[in-house]
Design an enzyme around this catalytic site. Sequence first.
Site, PDB file in Angstrom:
ATOM      1  N   GLY A 148     -12.372   1.302   1.479  1.00  0.00           N
ATOM      2  CA  GLY A 148     -12.235   1.874   0.194  1.00  0.00           C
ATOM      3  C   GLY A 148     -11.320   1.248  -0.938  1.00  0.00           C
ATOM      4  N   ALA A 149     -10.100   1.043  -0.486  1.00  0.00           N
ATOM      5  CA  ALA A 149      -9.009   0.651  -1.292  1.00  0.00           C
ATOM      6  C   ALA A 149      -7.762   0.089  -0.670  1.00  0.00           C
ATOM      7  CB  ALA A 149      -8.842   1.874  -2.317  1.00  0.00           C
ATOM      8  N   MET A 150      -6.930  -0.667  -1.380  1.00  0.00           N
ATOM      9  CA  MET A 150      -5.909  -0.995  -0.682  1.00  0.00           C
ATOM     10  C   MET A 150      -4.398  -1.077  -1.570  1.00  0.00           C
ATOM     11  SD  MET A 150      -4.611  -2.722   1.953  1.00  0.00           S
ATOM     12  CE  MET A 150      -2.734  -3.301   1.806  1.00  0.00           C
ATOM     13  N   GLU A 151      -3.529  -0.633  -0.837  1.00  0.00           N
ATOM     14  CA  GLU A 151      -2.425  -0.077  -1.688  1.00  0.00           C
ATOM     15  C   GLU A 151      -1.344  -1.184  -1.951  1.00  0.00           C
ATOM     16  OE1 GLU A 151      -2.997   0.587   1.707  1.00  0.00           O
ATOM     17  OE2 GLU A 151      -1.093   0.441   2.775  1.00  0.00           O
ATOM     18  N   ASN A 152      -1.761  -2.616  -2.249  1.00  0.00           N
ATOM     19  CA  ASN A 152      -0.920  -3.546  -2.475  1.00  0.00           C
ATOM     20  C   ASN A 152       0.200  -3.342  -3.559  1.00  0.00           C
ATOM     21  OD1 ASN A 152      -2.848  -5.415  -1.330  1.00  0.00           O
ATOM     22  ND2 ASN A 152      -4.220  -4.931  -3.168  1.00  0.00           N
ATOM     23  N   HIS A 179       0.886   5.835  -0.895  1.00  0.00           N
ATOM     24  CA  HIS A 179       1.406   4.619  -0.114  1.00  0.00           C
ATOM     25  C   HIS A 179       2.503   3.875  -0.565  1.00  0.00           C
ATOM     26  CE1 HIS A 179      -1.010   4.181   3.615  1.00  0.00           C
ATOM     27  NE2 HIS A 179      -2.438   4.106   2.983  1.00  0.00           N
ATOM     28  N   HIS A 186      -3.973   8.692  -2.584  1.00  0.00           N
ATOM     29  CA  HIS A 186      -3.655   8.242  -1.185  1.00  0.00           C
ATOM     30  C   HIS A 186      -2.942   6.619  -1.400  1.00  0.00           C
ATOM     31  CE1 HIS A 186      -4.530   7.135   3.188  1.00  0.00           C
ATOM     32  NE2 HIS A 186      -4.482   5.946   2.686  1.00  0.00           N
ATOM     33  N   GLU A 187      -3.501   5.871  -2.039  1.00  0.00           N
ATOM     34  CA  GLU A 187      -3.111   4.369  -2.214  1.00  0.00           C
ATOM     35  C   GLU A 187      -1.758   4.611  -2.983  1.00  0.00           C
ATOM     36  OE1 GLU A 187      -4.384   2.852  -0.305  1.00  0.00           O
ATOM     37  OE2 GLU A 187      -6.425   3.595  -0.275  1.00  0.00           O
ATOM     38  N   GLU A 232      -4.485  -6.880   4.023  1.00  0.00           N
ATOM     39  CA  GLU A 232      -4.151  -5.963   5.252  1.00  0.00           C
ATOM     40  C   GLU A 232      -5.565  -6.078   6.216  1.00  0.00           C
ATOM     41  OE1 GLU A 232      -3.165  -1.711   4.697  1.00  0.00           O
ATOM     42  OE2 GLU A 232      -2.921  -1.524   6.803  1.00  0.00           O
TER      43      GLU A 232
HETATM   44  N1  B3K Z   1      -4.568   0.308   3.961  1.00  0.00           N
HETATM   45  C1  B3K Z   1      -5.750   0.110   3.722  1.00  0.00           C
HETATM   46  C2  B3K Z   1      -6.716   0.011   4.731  1.00  0.00           C
HETATM   47  C3  B3K Z   1      -6.741  -1.652   5.063  1.00  0.00           C
HETATM   48  C4  B3K Z   1      -7.932  -1.665   6.134  1.00  0.00           C
HETATM   49  C5  B3K Z   1      -7.874  -3.063   6.712  1.00  0.00           C
HETATM   50  N2  B3K Z   1      -8.904  -3.450   7.565  1.00  0.00           N
HETATM   51  C6  B3K Z   1      -6.382   1.305   2.700  1.00  0.00           C
HETATM   52  C7  B3K Z   1      -5.651   2.506   2.997  1.00  0.00           C
HETATM   53  O1  B3K Z   1      -5.512   3.041   4.200  1.00  0.00           O
HETATM   54  O2  B3K Z   1      -5.024   3.243   2.264  1.00  0.00           O
HETATM   55 ZN    ZN Z   2      -4.039   4.305   3.725  1.00  0.00          ZN
END
Ligand code: B3K
Ligand code: ZN
Length: 863
Positions: free
Chosen positions: A263-267, A303, A299-300, A124
Amino acid sequence: MRTDTPQPIRLTDYSPFPFAIETTRLVFELHPSATRVRAELAVRRIGAAGEALTLNGERLKLMSVAIDGQALSANQYVADAEHLTVHEVPDQFVLTTEVEIDPLANKALTGLYMSGGRFCTQCEAEGFRTITYFPDRPDVLSRFSVRIEADGGLPHLLSNGNLVDQGALEGSRHFAEWVDPFPKPSYLFALVAGDLDVVTDSFVTMSGREVALKIFVDPGQASRATYALDSLKRAMKWDEEAFGREYDLDLFMIVAVRDFNFGAMENKGLNIFNSSLLLADPQTATDADYERIEAVVAHEYFHNWTGNRITCRDWFQLCLKEGFTVFRDQSFSADMRGAAVQRIKDVRVLRARQFAEDAGPLAHPVRPSSYLKIDNFYTATIYEKGSEIIRMLKTLLGAEAFRKGCDLYFERHDGQATTVEAFIACFAEASGRDLSNFFAWYEQAGTPTVTIASDYDADAQVLTLDLRQSTAPTPGQPAKKALPIPIAIGLLSLDGEALRDTEVVVLDQDAMTVRWEGVSKPPVLSALRNFSAPVNLKTDARPSDRYVLLASDTDLFNRWEAGQTLARDLILARAVGKPDEVGEERYAEGLGRALVDDASEPAFKALLLALPSEPDLALISEPTDPQALHDARDALRTRIAVHLGDLLRRLFGEMQNEGEFSPDAQAAGRRALGAACADMLSADPHADNLARLTGRYEAARNMTDMISGLNALISVGGATRDSAVAHFHQAWRNEPLVMDKWFAAQARDPNPDALDRVIGLTQNADFEPTNPNRLRALVSTFAHFNPARFHDPSGAGYRFLADQILSVDAFNPMTAARLIEPLGAWRRYKPELGALMRQELERIAAHPDLSKNVLELVTKSLA
Ligand code: B3K
Ligand code: ZN
């Protein structure tokens, strides 16, 4: 300055992708500097006949292209720096591409890169296009299956979905096969390969399915993942109860990596976290870390529904997933840790980051209408103000109708990439309310100012309120319209009894009048309770009214707010050379009474005791003189420290936590109050106070107490500071996450020599600019949280920041761009400072090869 002006992307230009990608098969042959990626896309035309197929792709070495197994010759396609176009394609076919990429050289940390010897991804918003050719946009949903082949030295090979096969290959290599049954956009793709320790648990969902939970961390770090795992299980349960949302795969994985841009990513099924937001134990993590870990893990996870199952049609809809998900994580934290304290903390962040953004050159609507680089729009406005909008929606509709609207949204749009309009339509339909004027909150930038004037007629027992709103122009939006602003108002009597319960008044015009009858006593107004809307409030309240609220308001947010407003006015008066010494004494006394109120919790008292921060004060005084604000705030701190010395020392002692460490909200609240007392006492550094602070630092058995001690000793300066800094380094030099704190604590050093010391720290052997955590700990903390030193009259602080931006931009544009904001506020500062800030922005803009990311923000900041 560069001449090839990049073209903005506009919301109004949206058109659907003319092909569906029904399945995506990816085969990775992992090698650090030469990874092969083969992609087989099952393509079906859904747009007009004859349209060419254009895929995104950047920094890829194209090896081959084939359609239905037939290799294309070089004249059958066009591959430029950003796209692969095949002009003539059938209506249904399989496109196979093979590319080579270099993860080891990737220091931008988007796409596939290496961190600490392991492969990981961040896609993302637009990182997938640096992995393979694909329609890299959120509205193209495809079913992915992934095969990973790698060296045996990387035992864990992870991707989204479910693991369906794994085994050995020739030589020392092995493979894993993953299938994700849920169609997803490319930005949710993830891959991790490495030597990791794993912590395993399971969760039984509300329909009785068992989900395996796995957290992967650096070897030896497993014990530090237990809090994140516990948070995850609580979040899964909470989402079932609060929103009726159940997890959908058999497996949920989280991986911690040290090098991560945010911070983190919701893959899907495979969240990737910055290790600073996942790993914690009492010795190395503070209560603030525990709190953030709980919130970000939630939060993640949240998502999975708000973002993954239902995603965004285009990146202009980013708040659809981010604003809503922030609202969901804030609601979760409120349930875990106490609603009032949580609300105060959330509002502090909102004001410090979002209100500042809204007041500067980068102000933009929650749903913007154009951008150059979408990376620049992961802002406090999209996230925090986006969440406030959802909160207002809930306030306006009531909890029940709000939940109905959510249910309808989940049911109607599951599996889709949709828009903010479609989201709001669900609430209008479920509640039967006309929400057409509400949409302006998404389209209009700027923080409204609400003014309330009150008039009490004692004989008639009538209170008349005159409410007005206005919003200052923002870039590209000179004229503003009235927004529907929910203002929660209650009344107290002069001796603090409740006179009238909370009522939500909706101010939806420029001005309106409210008449309340039967107000039997002269009232004190408690307006904007629980911060019911993201606005600046101005009332005609006298200081005596604020003392009534500080002592007695049942709305704890407004009790805190009354104290902050009193302190703010006193600091601002002193900063312009008009100190109100009597008022300051009175404030110290009022604060002292609030601190001994047995009915309120330590966590709340800690918030009461913290004076408004320097960045917050900077935002409300124009032209800003950071040094004057710092000195005035310090003078008030010292007065409180002297006036309340005995009480602060007593509380400081009482808040010492004996026994075993617990990260829970109550124990954390006690430590927070201890730290707030320590901060105040350090403003009156006589021998007795100093001995107590040093003693606490030396006796600290957890990182929270240790850091608060270190901060207090640093602020004292001189030899006290130097020996604490040296001791801390000696103790923690092998713990990267703690060393980040060491850098950050020095970046906040308020002493006059701090700027030189911070510049000197960039030469420290432990300073690693390629690691975003370390870079931010020093550079961003200094520029944001040490205004008195950053705004050095020589301009050396600005020069330092600009140098850092330019050097980081050469390898990590996304992180470089995030450092620009402190310079962007140049117009609000006193002219001699503003000119120097501007000069540095111009120096950056003149650099011959800036990234699009930095170029966009610098240009907007200068415009
Ligand atoms: N969705 C990601 C953020 C991605 C940022 C990319 N530049 C984390 C979050 O908001 O949960
Ligand atoms: Zn988010």
